[in-house]
Design a protein around this motif. Sequence first.
Motif, PDB file in Angstrom:
ATOM      1  N   ALA A  71       0.908  -1.347  -0.005  1.00 54.70           N
ATOM      2  CA  ALA A  71       0.093  -0.091   0.071  1.00 54.70           C
ATOM      3  C   ALA A  71       0.991   1.366  -0.064  1.00 54.70           C
ATOM      4  CB  ALA A  71      -0.854  -0.127   1.183  1.00 54.70           C
ATOM      5  N   VAL A  72       0.736   1.986  -0.972  1.00 56.46           N
ATOM      6  CA  VAL A  72       1.669   3.224  -1.077  1.00 56.46           C
ATOM      7  C   VAL A  72       0.994   4.630  -0.781  1.00 56.46           C
ATOM      8  CG1 VAL A  72       3.148   4.433  -2.543  1.00 56.46           C
ATOM      9  CG2 VAL A  72       2.990   1.866  -2.926  1.00 56.46           C
ATOM     10  N   GLN A  73       1.325   5.223   0.116  1.00 62.58           N
ATOM     11  CA  GLN A  73       0.626   6.364   0.683  1.00 62.58           C
ATOM     12  C   GLN A  73       0.842   7.510  -0.195  1.00 62.58           C
ATOM     13  OE1 GLN A  73       0.410   8.281   4.880  1.00 62.58           O
ATOM     14  NE2 GLN A  73       2.108   9.136   3.981  1.00 62.58           N
ATOM     15  N   GLY A  74       0.004   8.268  -0.732  1.00 68.01           N
ATOM     16  CA  GLY A  74       0.034   9.608  -1.357  1.00 68.01           C
ATOM     17  C   GLY A  74       0.411  10.703  -0.472  1.00 68.01           C
ATOM     18  N   CYS A  75       0.543  11.823  -1.111  1.00 68.96           N
ATOM     19  CA  CYS A  75       0.870  13.228  -0.313  1.00 68.96           C
ATOM     20  C   CYS A  75      -0.588  13.734   0.308  1.00 68.96           C
ATOM     21  CB  CYS A  75       1.459  14.204  -1.128  1.00 68.96           C
ATOM     22  SG  CYS A  75       0.627  14.867  -2.391  1.00 68.96           S
ATOM     23  N   GLU A  76      -0.500  14.826   1.065  1.00 73.17           N
ATOM     24  CA  GLU A  76      -1.617  15.503   1.494  1.00 73.17           C
ATOM     25  C   GLU A  76      -2.555  16.100   0.345  1.00 73.17           C
ATOM     26  OE1 GLU A  76       1.558  18.659   1.304  1.00 73.17           O
ATOM     27  OE2 GLU A  76       1.471  16.545   1.655  1.00 73.17           O
ATOM     28  N   HIS A  77      -2.023  16.460  -0.673  1.00 73.86           N
ATOM     29  CA  HIS A  77      -2.771  16.886  -1.853  1.00 73.86           C
ATOM     30  C   HIS A  77      -3.975  15.989  -2.303  1.00 73.86           C
ATOM     31  CE1 HIS A  77      -0.466  20.393  -2.037  1.00 73.86           C
ATOM     32  NE2 HIS A  77       0.750  19.579  -2.064  1.00 73.86           N
ATOM     33  N   ILE A  78      -3.897  14.619  -2.063  1.00 70.41           N
ATOM     34  CA  ILE A  78      -4.778  13.746  -2.209  1.00 70.41           C
ATOM     35  C   ILE A  78      -5.197  13.036  -1.013  1.00 70.41           C
ATOM     36  CG2 ILE A  78      -4.472  13.307  -4.753  1.00 70.41           C
ATOM     37  CD1 ILE A  78      -3.184  10.598  -3.735  1.00 70.41           C
ATOM     38  N   ASN A  79      -5.143  13.877   0.328  1.00 71.43           N
ATOM     39  CA  ASN A  79      -5.539  13.116   1.559  1.00 71.43           C
ATOM     40  C   ASN A  79      -4.879  12.190   2.027  1.00 71.43           C
ATOM     41  OD1 ASN A  79      -7.219  15.461   1.488  1.00 71.43           O
ATOM     42  ND2 ASN A  79      -9.045  14.549   0.463  1.00 71.43           N
ATOM     43  N   ARG A  80      -3.738  11.647   1.539  1.00 68.57           N
ATOM     44  CA  ARG A  80      -3.169  10.752   1.755  1.00 68.57           C
ATOM     45  C   ARG A  80      -3.750   9.153   1.389  1.00 68.57           C
ATOM     46  NH1 ARG A  80       1.564  13.069   3.441  1.00 68.57           N
ATOM     47  NH2 ARG A  80       1.357  14.579   5.080  1.00 68.57           N
ATOM     48  N   ALA A  81      -4.682   9.300   0.596  1.00 68.96           N
ATOM     49  CA  ALA A  81      -5.206   8.269  -0.179  1.00 68.96           C
ATOM     50  C   ALA A  81      -3.885   7.095  -0.647  1.00 68.96           C
ATOM     51  CB  ALA A  81      -5.743   8.583  -1.338  1.00 68.96           C
ATOM     52  N   LEU A  82      -4.408   5.915  -0.665  1.00 72.03           N
ATOM     53  CA  LEU A  82      -3.366   4.958  -0.844  1.00 72.03           C
ATOM     54  C   LEU A  82      -3.541   4.124  -1.976  1.00 72.03           C
ATOM     55  CD1 LEU A  82      -3.990   4.674   2.651  1.00 72.03           C
ATOM     56  CD2 LEU A  82      -1.826   3.891   2.328  1.00 72.03           C
ATOM     57  N   LEU A  83      -2.304   3.798  -2.652  1.00 77.00           N
ATOM     58  CA  LEU A  83      -2.310   2.859  -3.994  1.00 77.00           C
ATOM     59  C   LEU A  83      -2.419   1.451  -3.393  1.00 77.00           C
ATOM     60  CD1 LEU A  83      -1.896   2.252  -6.957  1.00 77.00           C
ATOM     61  CD2 LEU A  83       0.419   2.480  -6.438  1.00 77.00           C
ATOM     62  N   VAL A  84      -3.469   0.380  -3.861  1.00 81.94           N
ATOM     63  CA  VAL A  84      -3.271  -0.791  -3.526  1.00 81.94           C
ATOM     64  C   VAL A  84      -3.570  -1.535  -4.932  1.00 81.94           C
ATOM     65  CG1 VAL A  84      -3.778  -0.700  -0.944  1.00 81.94           C
ATOM     66  CG2 VAL A  84      -5.459  -0.981  -2.653  1.00 81.94           C
ATOM     67  N   GLU A  85      -3.189  -2.821  -4.939  1.00 79.43           N
ATOM     68  CA  GLU A  85      -3.881  -3.848  -5.794  1.00 79.43           C
ATOM     69  C   GLU A  85      -5.194  -4.065  -5.341  1.00 79.43           C
ATOM     70  OE1 GLU A  85      -2.516  -4.753  -8.622  1.00 79.43           O
ATOM     71  OE2 GLU A  85      -0.280  -5.005  -8.259  1.00 79.43           O
ATOM     72  N   GLU A  86      -6.041  -4.190  -6.543  1.00 80.52           N
ATOM     73  CA  GLU A  86      -7.673  -4.224  -6.325  1.00 80.52           C
ATOM     74  C   GLU A  86      -7.884  -5.532  -5.457  1.00 80.52           C
ATOM     75  OE1 GLU A  86     -11.661  -4.191  -9.177  1.00 80.52           O
ATOM     76  OE2 GLU A  86      -9.833  -5.160  -9.945  1.00 80.52           O
ATOM     77  N   GLU A  87      -6.939  -6.463  -5.535  1.00 78.62           N
ATOM     78  CA  GLU A  87      -7.117  -7.811  -4.815  1.00 78.62           C
ATOM     79  C   GLU A  87      -7.052  -7.505  -3.310  1.00 78.62           C
ATOM     80  OE1 GLU A  87      -4.698 -11.870  -4.066  1.00 78.62           O
ATOM     81  OE2 GLU A  87      -4.647 -11.000  -6.112  1.00 78.62           O
ATOM     82  N   ALA A  88      -6.020  -6.519  -2.984  1.00 80.64           N
ATOM     83  CA  ALA A  88      -6.013  -6.038  -1.417  1.00 80.64           C
ATOM     84  C   ALA A  88      -7.119  -5.330  -1.151  1.00 80.64           C
ATOM     85  CB  ALA A  88      -4.596  -5.480  -1.257  1.00 80.64           C
ATOM     86  N   LYS A  89      -7.573  -4.573  -1.968  1.00 77.05           N
ATOM     87  CA  LYS A  89      -8.801  -3.923  -1.616  1.00 77.05           C
ATOM     88  C   LYS A  89     -10.062  -4.751  -1.281  1.00 77.05           C
ATOM     89  CE  LYS A  89     -11.664  -2.284  -4.831  1.00 77.05           C
ATOM     90  NZ  LYS A  89     -12.955  -2.766  -4.656  1.00 77.05           N
ATOM     91  N   ASP A  90     -10.316  -5.647  -2.185  1.00 76.05           N
ATOM     92  CA  ASP A  90     -11.330  -6.609  -1.923  1.00 76.05           C
ATOM     93  C   ASP A  90     -11.082  -7.475  -0.654  1.00 76.05           C
ATOM     94  OD1 ASP A  90     -12.358  -5.699  -4.269  1.00 76.05           O
ATOM     95  OD2 ASP A  90     -11.761  -7.248  -5.515  1.00 76.05           O
TER      96      ASP A  90
END
Length: 184
Positions: A71-90
């Motif tokens: 899970a890769v955290q984004g910066c504050e400009h996107i409210n620290r939303a995280l990138l994950v694989e769809e499989e992890a999301k599910d």
Amino acid sequence: MDLKEISKQAEEVIEELLDIANLKPGSLFVLGGSTSEILGKKVGTAGSLDVAKAVVDPILEAIHKRGLYLAVQGCEHINRALLVEEEAKDKYGLEEVNVIPHEHAGGSIQTYAYQQFKNPVMVENLKGLGHAGLDIGLVLIGMHLRPVVVPVRLSRNKIGEATIVAARTRPKMVGGERARYKKL
């Protein structure tokens, strides 16, 4: 800055941390980082996809080798939303949000990682379910980890010029003075 040296440092750090954390396959590993800080600049001022590649490639390799989710955290400009694989999301029941990271909103590390993922999705947060993490440049990933965070002191405390903080988590210890616990 020597990109091969940055890559070597990232590889050393991730291997050491994953050995110490001893995560089970399917665990969530959180990565946050600033390429600006790695280059010795103020966060958000010197993004670099080349530096991101040097850091992300060895980390992704180690994560995949152990069967973990990154899970890769984004910066504050996107409210620290995280990138994950769809499989992890599910698997973890995470809520998807609609944003695509780029260098100036998400950061170079998240942007590069997004391009490397098989089925990338962005999620609002991890609901405090991260099992361990690596913070490169003091970008504050702790909010994504489980409640009992254990700092991990590594043999290296920087990647490039960026200070790193590593952590693992453990289950809460419940009970009182009569309770007995497994060694963790």
